[in-house]
Design a protein around this motif. Structure first.
Motif, short mmCIF file in Angstrom:
data_model
loop_
_atom_site.label_atom_id
_atom_site.label_comp_id
_atom_site.label_asym_id
_atom_site.label_seq_id
_atom_site.Cartn_x
_atom_site.Cartn_y
_atom_site.Cartn_z
N VAL A 86 -15.87 -14.02 1.02
CA VAL A 86 -14.55 -13.29 0.75
C VAL A 86 -14.67 -12.82 2.22
CG1 VAL A 86 -12.77 -11.46 -0.19
CG2 VAL A 86 -14.62 -13.15 -1.57
N LYS A 87 -13.63 -13.69 2.99
CA LYS A 87 -13.54 -12.47 4.72
C LYS A 87 -12.49 -12.48 4.86
CE LYS A 87 -17.80 -14.84 5.98
NZ LYS A 87 -19.00 -13.78 5.79
N GLY A 88 -11.50 -12.69 4.00
CA GLY A 88 -10.15 -11.26 4.81
C GLY A 88 -8.79 -12.23 3.21
N MET A 89 -7.87 -11.97 4.07
CA MET A 89 -6.89 -11.25 2.73
C MET A 89 -4.99 -11.87 3.60
SD MET A 89 -6.16 -8.43 0.39
CE MET A 89 -5.29 -6.78 1.56
N PHE A 90 -4.40 -12.78 2.91
CA PHE A 90 -3.26 -11.72 3.75
C PHE A 90 -2.35 -11.11 3.38
CE2 PHE A 90 -3.79 -16.64 5.23
CZ PHE A 90 -3.29 -16.41 6.45
N CYS A 91 -1.71 -10.20 3.66
CA CYS A 91 -0.82 -9.09 3.07
C CYS A 91 0.52 -9.56 3.74
CB CYS A 91 -1.29 -7.89 3.06
SG CYS A 91 -2.63 -7.62 2.23
N VAL A 92 1.63 -9.21 3.24
CA VAL A 92 3.29 -9.20 3.59
C VAL A 92 3.57 -8.29 3.23
CG1 VAL A 92 5.31 -10.12 3.30
CG2 VAL A 92 3.98 -11.67 3.92
N PRO A 93 3.36 -7.00 3.63
CA PRO A 93 3.37 -5.37 3.34
C PRO A 93 4.60 -5.11 2.84
CG PRO A 93 2.89 -5.36 6.01
CD PRO A 93 2.91 -6.88 5.18
N LYS A 94 5.90 -5.73 3.33
CA LYS A 94 7.30 -5.47 3.71
C LYS A 94 8.16 -6.85 3.10
CE LYS A 94 10.70 -2.89 5.64
NZ LYS A 94 11.12 -1.48 7.10
N TYR A 95 8.50 -6.73 2.27
CA TYR A 95 9.73 -7.08 1.18
C TYR A 95 8.83 -8.97 1.15
CZ TYR A 95 13.54 -4.29 3.37
OH TYR A 95 14.54 -2.96 3.79
N SER A 96 7.78 -8.61 0.80
CA SER A 96 6.53 -9.46 0.83
C SER A 96 7.85 -11.00 -0.47
CB SER A 96 5.58 -9.17 -0.69
OG SER A 96 4.90 -10.21 -0.70
N ASN A 97 6.85 -11.86 0.08
CA ASN A 97 8.05 -12.85 -0.68
C ASN A 97 7.42 -13.08 -2.27
OD1 ASN A 97 9.76 -13.67 1.38
ND2 ASN A 97 8.25 -14.95 2.56
N PRO A 98 7.98 -13.84 -2.81
CA PRO A 98 9.80 -13.34 -2.92
C PRO A 98 9.97 -12.28 -3.92
CG PRO A 98 7.93 -14.75 -4.95
CD PRO A 98 7.06 -14.68 -4.06
N GLN A 99 9.47 -11.29 -3.83
CA GLN A 99 9.82 -10.81 -4.50
C GLN A 99 10.97 -9.13 -4.14
OE1 GLN A 99 6.62 -11.01 -5.07
NE2 GLN A 99 6.17 -10.68 -6.98
N GLY A 100 10.13 -9.28 -2.91
CA GLY A 100 10.96 -7.96 -1.57
C GLY A 100 9.84 -6.69 -2.12
N ILE A 101 8.24 -6.99 -2.83
CA ILE A 101 8.18 -5.66 -2.54
C ILE A 101 7.76 -5.19 -1.39
CG2 ILE A 101 5.73 -5.07 -3.60
CD1 ILE A 101 5.82 -7.33 -5.77
N THR A 102 7.80 -3.98 -1.37
CA THR A 102 7.24 -3.02 -0.27
C THR A 102 5.90 -2.04 -0.43
OG1 THR A 102 9.00 -3.13 0.71
CG2 THR A 102 6.92 -1.70 1.44
N TYR A 103 4.91 -2.86 -0.39
CA TYR A 103 3.46 -1.87 -0.76
C TYR A 103 3.80 -0.65 -0.76
CZ TYR A 103 0.46 -6.14 0.18
OH TYR A 103 0.41 -7.63 -0.14
N SER A 104 3.61 -0.05 -1.56
CA SER A 104 3.67 2.11 -1.50
C SER A 104 2.58 2.50 -1.22
CB SER A 104 3.34 2.57 -2.96
OG SER A 104 1.41 1.88 -2.89
N ALA A 105 2.12 3.94 -0.52
CA ALA A 105 1.45 4.80 0.36
C ALA A 105 0.49 4.67 0.02
CB ALA A 105 2.44 5.77 1.07
N GLU A 106 -0.43 5.15 -1.35
CA GLU A 106 -0.76 4.68 -1.97
C GLU A 106 -0.94 3.30 -1.79
OE1 GLU A 106 -2.81 5.29 -6.44
OE2 GLU A 106 -1.14 6.34 -5.62
N THR A 107 -0.83 2.45 -2.30
CA THR A 107 -1.48 0.87 -1.94
C THR A 107 -2.11 0.34 -1.28
OG1 THR A 107 -0.34 0.23 -4.00
CG2 THR A 107 -1.25 -1.23 -2.48
N VAL A 108 -1.24 1.46 0.78
CA VAL A 108 -1.84 1.30 1.90
C VAL A 108 -3.18 1.86 2.07
CG1 VAL A 108 -0.84 1.33 4.64
CG2 VAL A 108 0.97 1.03 2.41
N LYS A 109 -3.28 2.81 1.61
CA LYS A 109 -4.38 3.88 2.01
C LYS A 109 -5.72 3.35 0.92
CE LYS A 109 -1.82 7.50 2.13
NZ LYS A 109 -1.30 9.55 1.46
N LYS A 110 -5.29 2.72 -0.02
CA LYS A 110 -7.01 2.37 -0.66
C LYS A 110 -6.67 0.64 -0.30
CE LYS A 110 -5.61 3.78 -5.66
NZ LYS A 110 -4.58 2.88 -7.00
#
Length: 166
Positions: A86-110
């Motif tokens: 497992v070499k990586g991952m894609f993240c759209v941390p602000k307004y993630s498609n299609p739901q518009g989710i912005t990652y919480s501070a706790e998620t970003v830290k983890k």
């Protein structure tokens, strides 16, 4: 500013070029991914189909990780990254498609504190870093502010001016 490269308006081209480099030239002094066996990539779902197209082009196996209102399931990600393929991952941390989710501070830290191999990379597609979609502002913790020394090179952030409108 020493870590910024300005390119064209297409962040997808930058992501493609970066994965091409990882596949055929390697990253962090490690053997190129294409010489290591069947490469896998975490794809948060639902997600951005163009990310999936890039990984598909390189023959990378995509592993889905579900999203909730705080971002991707980090506990599942912690288990998946134990696999050295497992070499990586894609993240759209602000307004993630299609739901518009912005990652919480706790998620970003983890995510910043994942225990990963030297050649694991997060493509942090921060397409909305300088503008919001509504009159309310979603605050996104800057992942570079919380990366521990061991992961200082883990994140490659891309952004694009093509999504900005006034």
């Amino acid at each position: 500013t020493k870590n910024i490269i300005v390119g064209g308006t297409s962040s997808l081209n930058l992501m493609y070029d970066y994965l091409n480099q990882c596949m055929f030239l390697g990253v962090a002094g490690c053997e190129p991914w294409s010489k290591q066996g069947k490469v896998k990539f975490i794809c948060n779902t639902p997600g951005y189909d163009r990310h999936f197209t890039i990984t598909e082009f390189f023959g990378v196996e995509m592993i889905s990780v579900e999203m909730d209102e705080f971002g991707p399931d980090v506990e599942k990600i912690k288990e998946l990254v134990k696999d050295p393929m497992v070499k990586g991952m894609f993240c759209v941390p602000k307004y993630s498609n299609p739901q518009g989710i912005t990652y919480s501070a706790e998620t970003v830290k983890k995510i910043a504190n994942l225990d990963v191999a030297d050649d694991f990379r997060i493509i942090w597609d921060n397409a909305y870093c300088v503008h919001d979609l509504t009159d309310t502002t979603d605050e996104l913790l800057n992942i570079f502010d919380v990366l521990p020394e061991k992961n200082k090179n883990m994140v490659v952030e891309v952004a694009s001016t093509s999504k900005i409108s006034y």
